[in-house]
Design an enzyme around this catalytic site. Sequence first.
Site, PDB file in Angstrom:
ATOM      1  N   SER A   1      49.962  42.470  54.535  1.00  0.00           N
ATOM      2  CA  SER A   1      49.899  42.832  53.163  1.00  0.00           C
ATOM      3  C   SER A   1      51.242  43.358  52.776  1.00  0.00           C
ATOM      4  CB  SER A   1      48.666  43.766  53.274  1.00  0.00           C
ATOM      5  OG  SER A   1      48.265  43.969  51.886  1.00  0.00           O
TER       6      SER A   1
ATOM      7  N   ASP B   1      40.508  35.378  50.714  1.00  0.00           N
ATOM      8  CA  ASP B   1      41.629  36.362  50.157  1.00  0.00           C
ATOM      9  C   ASP B   1      41.898  36.373  48.856  1.00  0.00           C
ATOM     10  OD1 ASP B   1      43.172  38.566  49.887  1.00  0.00           O
ATOM     11  OD2 ASP B   1      44.712  37.958  51.345  1.00  0.00           O
TER      12      ASP B   1
ATOM     13  N   HIS C   1      40.730  39.645  52.277  1.00  0.00           N
ATOM     14  CA  HIS C   1      42.035  40.390  52.493  1.00  0.00           C
ATOM     15  C   HIS C   1      42.093  40.951  54.005  1.00  0.00           C
ATOM     16  CE1 HIS C   1      46.086  41.555  51.580  1.00  0.00           C
ATOM     17  NE2 HIS C   1      45.680  42.708  51.889  1.00  0.00           N
TER      18      HIS C   1
END
Lengths: 386, 386
Positions: free
Chosen positions: A163, A326, A359
């Site tokens: 991320s 995600d 995610h």
Amino acid sequence: MHHNGPVGEREDQQDVTVSETVRLFDANAPLVLRSGATLAEVDVAHETWGTLNAERSNAVFICHALTGDAHAAGWRQGDKRPGWWDTMIGPGKPVDTNIWFVVCANILGGCQGTTGPSSTNPATGDPYGLDFPLLDMSDFVTVHRALGRHLGVERWALLMGGSLGGMQVLQWALEYPEDTDNAIVLAASSRLTAQNIAFSAVGRQAIMKDSGFRGGRFLSEGTAPKKGLAVARMMAHITYLSEEAFSEKFGRAAQSGELTPNFGVDFAVESYLDHQGEAFQSRFDALSYLYLTRVMDYYDPFAAPGALDALAADAVKFLVMSFDSDWRFSTEHSRRIVRHLEGAHVPTSFREISSPWGHDSFLLAIADYHETIAAFLERAATERGL
Amino acid sequence: MHHNGPVGEREDQQDVTVSETVRLFDANAPLVLRSGATLAEVDVAHETWGTLNAERSNAVFICHALTGDAHAAGWRQGDKRPGWWDTMIGPGKPVDTNIWFVVCANILGGCQGTTGPSSTNPATGDPYGLDFPLLDMSDFVTVHRALGRHLGVERWALLMGGSLGGMQVLQWALEYPEDTDNAIVLAASSRLTAQNIAFSAVGRQAIMKDSGFRGGRFLSEGTAPKKGLAVARMMAHITYLSEEAFSEKFGRAAQSGELTPNFGVDFAVESYLDHQGEAFQSRFDALSYLYLTRVMDYYDPFAAPGALDALAADAVKFLVMSFDSDWRFSTEHSRRIVRHLEGAHVPTSFREISSPWGHDSFLLAIADYHETIAAFLERAATERGL
């Protein structure tokens, strides 16, 4: 000085080798940001695991995500749970600390030991608040490099993160490809979509509209936008899980017994979000949330002419991975990164992992995912005779 | 009494025929809710278009969505824009007011003329606030039926609505299939997912955590949770558009000129959301938002044993439609409704419309969509010799 010895207590676990905070920039050598602004005092909280070898060829830098911290793995005294990536980093784990010397630092602008907007402004003696300068992805890299020099590492075997952590890795490799041999970019983005920015903007609005925010001077005024921060966190959490994961975990179940209509917490999913919001209030700073999310919004490295020139000339081996459920940073975000890297002939492996967890998958011990990371690191270890 | 004459001024537009508020329940005949609670005074704001024929065979009831109102079409004096579904309802439009007598009422619990939680509680002389009883989808139906009797309509040719409006249509047909011949259910759901409930819950938290909320007594105390309401609306708007629509409309463009990093409104998508939040504060009531969203969360009609028994015995012709980019109530929600209806041998047509605009598609003039509605109504008109 880096070997204070293990501070954890659990014999069957890898302990944190070093956990300390160092001042890497000061009035004599301030941190100059990409914007030209300076910070006269920058402390950096970091942890390390494993041992740097004599050749200094086994160093791995872990970049954490938006709300992470330096405590990526192992146990510190008093811990009730290990570091946030303990399934990934440790003896015999994909990032094997019997082989690698692993470093993780709290990010600049953060609130877990590294200087950020709630730190004291040496010019005023008060917390910076919104006087803290806006940051750029590049500024995180500047600080990570300074920490490397402090630890005696100028060249890393691997940079790795998920991320926002993956975005730092990407930026580092683009700017200073000579700093690393390998880069792992997980569930990241080189360019937030309008929807990504929208979620980010609403989270910030929840914080800034809280009556406790006081124009960012809440620390000086003894208030805090805790409710707005909780709302921002609850909303963000919706984007960290897939719809499927929400259905699997909670469905329409009551938090206990039968549904009893009211406006409080009744459905199990409400209880989960409520807990996430409450827990976040006590561990995270609202200003850090503003500053770090805004860096992500503006990040768009490939828009700059020549962005790939340095990397094309000094190729870093990339592993880019995404997770099929995600929807915060979908596979399309990873594919865009891969297209740009491949366009510059950067050696790039790409894998999309099947996972229902959205995610957050990059934080989980998914076999296919961990095996891919382990294989990439085994190749890197073999290449350098580790 | 229903024909006050056109109140609009634009000759080329269909005007609202009637726009008035009537008291349908009072102390002598209170509204008894599904929960057993009662409301001693219920006013209902409604509008009508077209003329009820002598046979009373051409009546159409429109159920509005979460933040809609009775003003579905045409112009009222002083309007700057026509009603919210003006592309759907009017002379020569899919719901042709040269043929049909069309009625739309503000929903019970709403804030656009019909009694809701910010109305005065006759028992105290103060606004109800959170003393207003919790509502059930069935309660909306009870009020709509009372309005029908007031207007001289006991049997409708068609019930029609999108989103929460579609859910009211479904409930009405399940409970009182004898009330209608046809039902159109658009972009609706019979059962919110955990993710749906999560978004709903966070919106309510933003309102209830606002320091102006005052435990729901904000009207009496002269405050208002306007900022929380704006945050709730901004977040909800993200779910009303598809990611693709956000990218098409806004991309990463600046709201004006170049991006100039700051924490305010810089990206065009931020400007859009900011405007949506601000505009909503002045037209909608925070308590209505709580009450109406909560009805949706708990709605789960097919979970009740025998839910379809009445409808199976007195079949209403259904048209169920979804939009392929709608991720608030995806096609899967519509398919679930269709599966249940078909399982009870209810004559049901289903169509998924291709549209990039997400949930909001049901409000837009998409050719394929409008043509399908028009054909369904033409068949209904022919069947009854209209």
